[in-house]
Scaffold this active site. Structure first.
Site, mmCIF file in Angstrom:
data_model
loop_
_atom_site.group_PDB
_atom_site.id
_atom_site.type_symbol
_atom_site.label_atom_id
_atom_site.label_comp_id
_atom_site.label_asym_id
_atom_site.label_seq_id
_atom_site.Cartn_x
_atom_site.Cartn_y
_atom_site.Cartn_z
ATOM 1 N N ASP A 225 35.960 55.226 21.679
ATOM 2 C CA ASP A 225 37.242 54.951 20.887
ATOM 3 C C ASP A 225 38.518 55.709 21.674
ATOM 4 O O ASP A 225 38.264 56.941 22.273
ATOM 5 C CB ASP A 225 37.223 55.750 19.546
ATOM 6 C CG ASP A 225 37.999 54.875 18.536
ATOM 7 O OD1 ASP A 225 37.704 53.961 17.697
ATOM 8 O OD2 ASP A 225 39.311 55.113 18.454
ATOM 9 N N ASP B 193 39.869 54.585 26.205
ATOM 10 C CA ASP B 193 40.681 53.288 25.972
ATOM 11 C C ASP B 193 40.269 51.924 26.837
ATOM 12 O O ASP B 193 40.032 52.076 27.926
ATOM 13 C CB ASP B 193 42.059 53.684 26.560
ATOM 14 C CG ASP B 193 43.318 52.484 26.204
ATOM 15 O OD1 ASP B 193 43.140 51.312 25.936
ATOM 16 O OD2 ASP B 193 44.352 52.977 25.816
ATOM 17 N N VAL B 194 40.113 51.055 25.936
ATOM 18 C CA VAL B 194 39.236 49.817 26.580
ATOM 19 C C VAL B 194 40.213 49.169 27.821
ATOM 20 O O VAL B 194 39.657 48.362 28.503
ATOM 21 C CB VAL B 194 38.838 49.058 25.679
ATOM 22 C CG1 VAL B 194 37.729 49.429 24.688
ATOM 23 C CG2 VAL B 194 39.923 48.332 24.605
ATOM 24 N N ASN C 77 34.369 45.695 20.433
ATOM 25 C CA ASN C 77 35.008 45.592 19.056
ATOM 26 C C ASN C 77 36.596 46.063 18.870
ATOM 27 O O ASN C 77 37.206 45.486 18.042
ATOM 28 C CB ASN C 77 33.981 46.181 17.970
ATOM 29 C CG ASN C 77 34.630 46.423 16.819
ATOM 30 O OD1 ASN C 77 34.850 45.529 15.866
ATOM 31 N ND2 ASN C 77 35.158 47.637 16.582
ATOM 32 N N TYR D 267 48.286 37.662 18.355
ATOM 33 C CA TYR D 267 46.888 37.921 17.589
ATOM 34 C C TYR D 267 46.085 36.546 17.882
ATOM 35 O O TYR D 267 44.983 36.791 18.180
ATOM 36 C CB TYR D 267 46.890 38.444 16.193
ATOM 37 C CG TYR D 267 45.621 38.984 15.611
ATOM 38 C CD1 TYR D 267 44.980 40.147 15.960
ATOM 39 C CD2 TYR D 267 45.089 38.204 14.710
ATOM 40 C CE1 TYR D 267 43.777 40.697 15.672
ATOM 41 C CE2 TYR D 267 43.788 38.773 14.257
ATOM 42 C CZ TYR D 267 42.940 39.963 14.618
ATOM 43 O OH TYR D 267 41.887 40.303 14.268
ATOM 44 N N LYS E 177 42.491 36.252 19.989
ATOM 45 C CA LYS E 177 41.343 35.819 19.455
ATOM 46 C C LYS E 177 40.605 34.611 19.659
ATOM 47 O O LYS E 177 39.869 34.147 20.319
ATOM 48 C CB LYS E 177 41.453 36.113 17.946
ATOM 49 C CG LYS E 177 41.749 37.563 17.478
ATOM 50 C CD LYS E 177 40.506 38.669 17.921
ATOM 51 C CE LYS E 177 40.847 40.004 17.592
ATOM 52 N NZ LYS E 177 39.788 40.835 17.954
HETATM 53 N N1 LIG Z 1 39.660 44.123 9.377
HETATM 54 C C1 LIG Z 1 39.859 42.792 9.333
HETATM 55 O O1 LIG Z 1 40.118 42.122 8.506
HETATM 56 C C2 LIG Z 1 39.412 42.171 10.422
HETATM 57 C C3 LIG Z 1 39.369 40.843 10.739
HETATM 58 C C4 LIG Z 1 38.999 39.963 11.454
HETATM 59 C C5 LIG Z 1 38.760 40.845 12.909
HETATM 60 N N2 LIG Z 1 39.081 42.024 12.925
HETATM 61 C C6 LIG Z 1 38.647 42.658 14.330
HETATM 62 O O2 LIG Z 1 37.857 43.574 13.956
HETATM 63 C C7 LIG Z 1 37.902 44.609 15.171
HETATM 64 C C8 LIG Z 1 37.918 46.057 14.439
HETATM 65 O O3 LIG Z 1 39.168 46.159 13.561
HETATM 66 P P1 LIG Z 1 39.235 47.038 12.180
HETATM 67 O O4 LIG Z 1 39.833 46.200 11.185
HETATM 68 O O5 LIG Z 1 37.777 47.742 12.314
HETATM 69 O O6 LIG Z 1 40.537 47.881 12.802
HETATM 70 P P2 LIG Z 1 40.781 49.612 12.821
HETATM 71 O O7 LIG Z 1 42.103 49.562 13.305
HETATM 72 O O8 LIG Z 1 40.285 50.149 11.299
HETATM 73 O O9 LIG Z 1 39.492 50.112 13.889
HETATM 74 C C9 LIG Z 1 39.744 49.789 15.197
HETATM 75 C C10 LIG Z 1 39.351 51.205 16.079
HETATM 76 O O10 LIG Z 1 39.510 50.665 17.324
HETATM 77 C C11 LIG Z 1 40.259 51.847 18.086
HETATM 78 N N3 LIG Z 1 40.988 51.393 19.163
HETATM 79 C C12 LIG Z 1 42.096 50.612 19.205
HETATM 80 N N4 LIG Z 1 42.659 50.539 20.374
HETATM 81 C C13 LIG Z 1 41.611 51.027 21.097
HETATM 82 C C14 LIG Z 1 41.543 50.997 22.589
HETATM 83 N N5 LIG Z 1 42.581 50.522 23.368
HETATM 84 N N6 LIG Z 1 40.493 51.569 22.955
HETATM 85 C C15 LIG Z 1 39.590 51.819 22.453
HETATM 86 N N7 LIG Z 1 39.588 51.947 21.156
HETATM 87 C C16 LIG Z 1 40.550 51.456 20.451
HETATM 88 C C17 LIG Z 1 40.995 52.499 16.976
HETATM 89 O O11 LIG Z 1 41.193 53.614 17.273
HETATM 90 C C18 LIG Z 1 40.046 52.438 15.862
HETATM 91 O O12 LIG Z 1 39.083 53.349 15.681
HETATM 92 C C19 LIG Z 1 39.352 44.207 15.824
HETATM 93 O O13 LIG Z 1 38.926 43.460 17.033
HETATM 94 C C20 LIG Z 1 39.907 43.319 14.880
HETATM 95 O O14 LIG Z 1 40.847 42.448 15.490
HETATM 96 C C21 LIG Z 1 39.250 42.625 11.990
#
Ligand SMILES: NC(=O)c1ccc[n+]([C@@H]2O[C@H](COP(=O)([O-])OP(=O)(O)OC[C@H]3O[C@@H](n4cnc5c(N)ncnc54)[C@H](O)[C@@H]3O)[C@@H](O)[C@H]2O)c1
Length: 290
Positions: A37, A63-64, A90, A157, A161
């Protein structure tokens, strides 16, 4: 990958939200887990949360978007942990970005850089090692239901995706002969701080100091438990399922979308120049991408 016991997983964005839900599900199943992360603070909180699994859970700051960081991570895994079996790409950002024509360039670059290019970076850095060690493995890419439908809040977004969906559908066919399965996670609303995290990051990105973003009204906060999503991902890995849809209520939206697409297939623009769909659509026509 039926037997996951003691297998090694790396989850990007694994310190919070859906990534942490996956980490919990994988640890409960007896896997070893590396959470990668960008947020040092979130990693520290996650290690506290998973203290009961000390020795099986490890943290890597990454950082990805950072390709040198990915190279260091790959070397660290080889030197310290051994063979990687499950890569979960993810990490992602999501939130309100305004109309496309008004969206700042920096926001576009940030969101596409994390959500789409970050997944390429992960597959590029770790895929060859996973294919080479011969023990088999699996890659899970997180898209969204918004990888299939227009977003209400953000064209960028959607763009990121939709990109993950297309990249993963092709990746699946490329990795199959190498013994690596691929899954595409497409969640609907899941209870995380994704919107607030986007507001905070985007403020920093734009040089503002609005670090304490207020809660953003969205369906996300009333969404699914991230652990339920994590457990669903684990089942898909074990059963080698490609599409992971966590919210079946979207089925009728898909039906409407595909009906509209089919209805738009009328006459050929020029007869005598039909594409060879048996070749182009081979994987889908033979059910490989079902
Ligand atoms: N929460 C939703 O409703 C939802 C729905 C569909 C898809 N998603 C997808 O699920 C995935 C996770 O989302 P989430 O809701 O858990 O978000 P979140 O913000 O709760 O968690 C995301 C995590 O990724 C980390 N992160 C962000 N940028 C980063 C980077 N450049 N390098 C490494 N780590 C990084 C953040 O620090 C955080 O810990 C994402 O790809 C999001 O698009 C989420």
């Amino acid at each position: 990958m039926r037997d996951v016991t003691n297998k090694l997983a790396l989850i990007t964005g694994g310190a919070a939200g859906i990534g942490a839900g996956m980490a919990q599900a994988f640890l409960d199943a007896g896997m070893r887990v590396i959470i990668a992360d960008r947020s040092e603070a979130a990693l520290a909180r996650a290690l506290d949360r998973f203290a009961a699994h000390t020795g099986k859970i490890h943290a890597v700051e990454l950082d990805v978007r950072d390709r040198d960081g990915w190279k260091r991570t790959a070397a660290h895994i080889r030197d310290t942990h051994g063979n990687l079996h499950l890569l979960c790409n993810n990490a992602g950002l999501g939130g309100v970005t305004g109309r496309l024509m008004d969206c700042p360039e920096a926001d576009f670059d940030l969101m596409l850089g994390v959500n789409l290019i970050g997944i390429y970076n992960g597959v590029h850095a770790l895929g060859p090692d996973m294919a080479a060690h011969g023990e088999g493995g699996h890659i899970v890419n997180t898209a969204s239901i918004i990888g299939h439908f227009p977003s209400m809040n953000s064209a960028i977004y959607s763009a990121s995706k939709f990109g993950v969906v297309g990249m993963s559908e092709t990746l699946r066919n490329e990795m199959r002969p190498l013994g690596i399965g691929v899954s595409l996670l497409c969640p609907g609303n899941t209870r995380t701080d994704i919107y607030e995290n986007w507001e905070r990051l985007r403020s920093v990105n734009q040089g503002k100091d609005n670090i304490d973003a207020p809660p953003v009204a969205s369906g996300v906060h009333a969404g699914m438990d991230p652990l339920a999503v994590g457990r669903r991902v684990l089942r898909a890995v074990r059963d080698d399922e490609f599409y992971i849809f966590t919210h079946p209520e979207y089925r009728r939206v898909f039906a409407a979308r595909f009906d509209a697409v089919l209805a738009a297939h009328g006459e050929s623009a020029e007869t005598g120049h039909e594409d060879d769909v048996e070749t182009v659509g081979r994987a889908i026509l033979r059910g490989a991408a079902s």
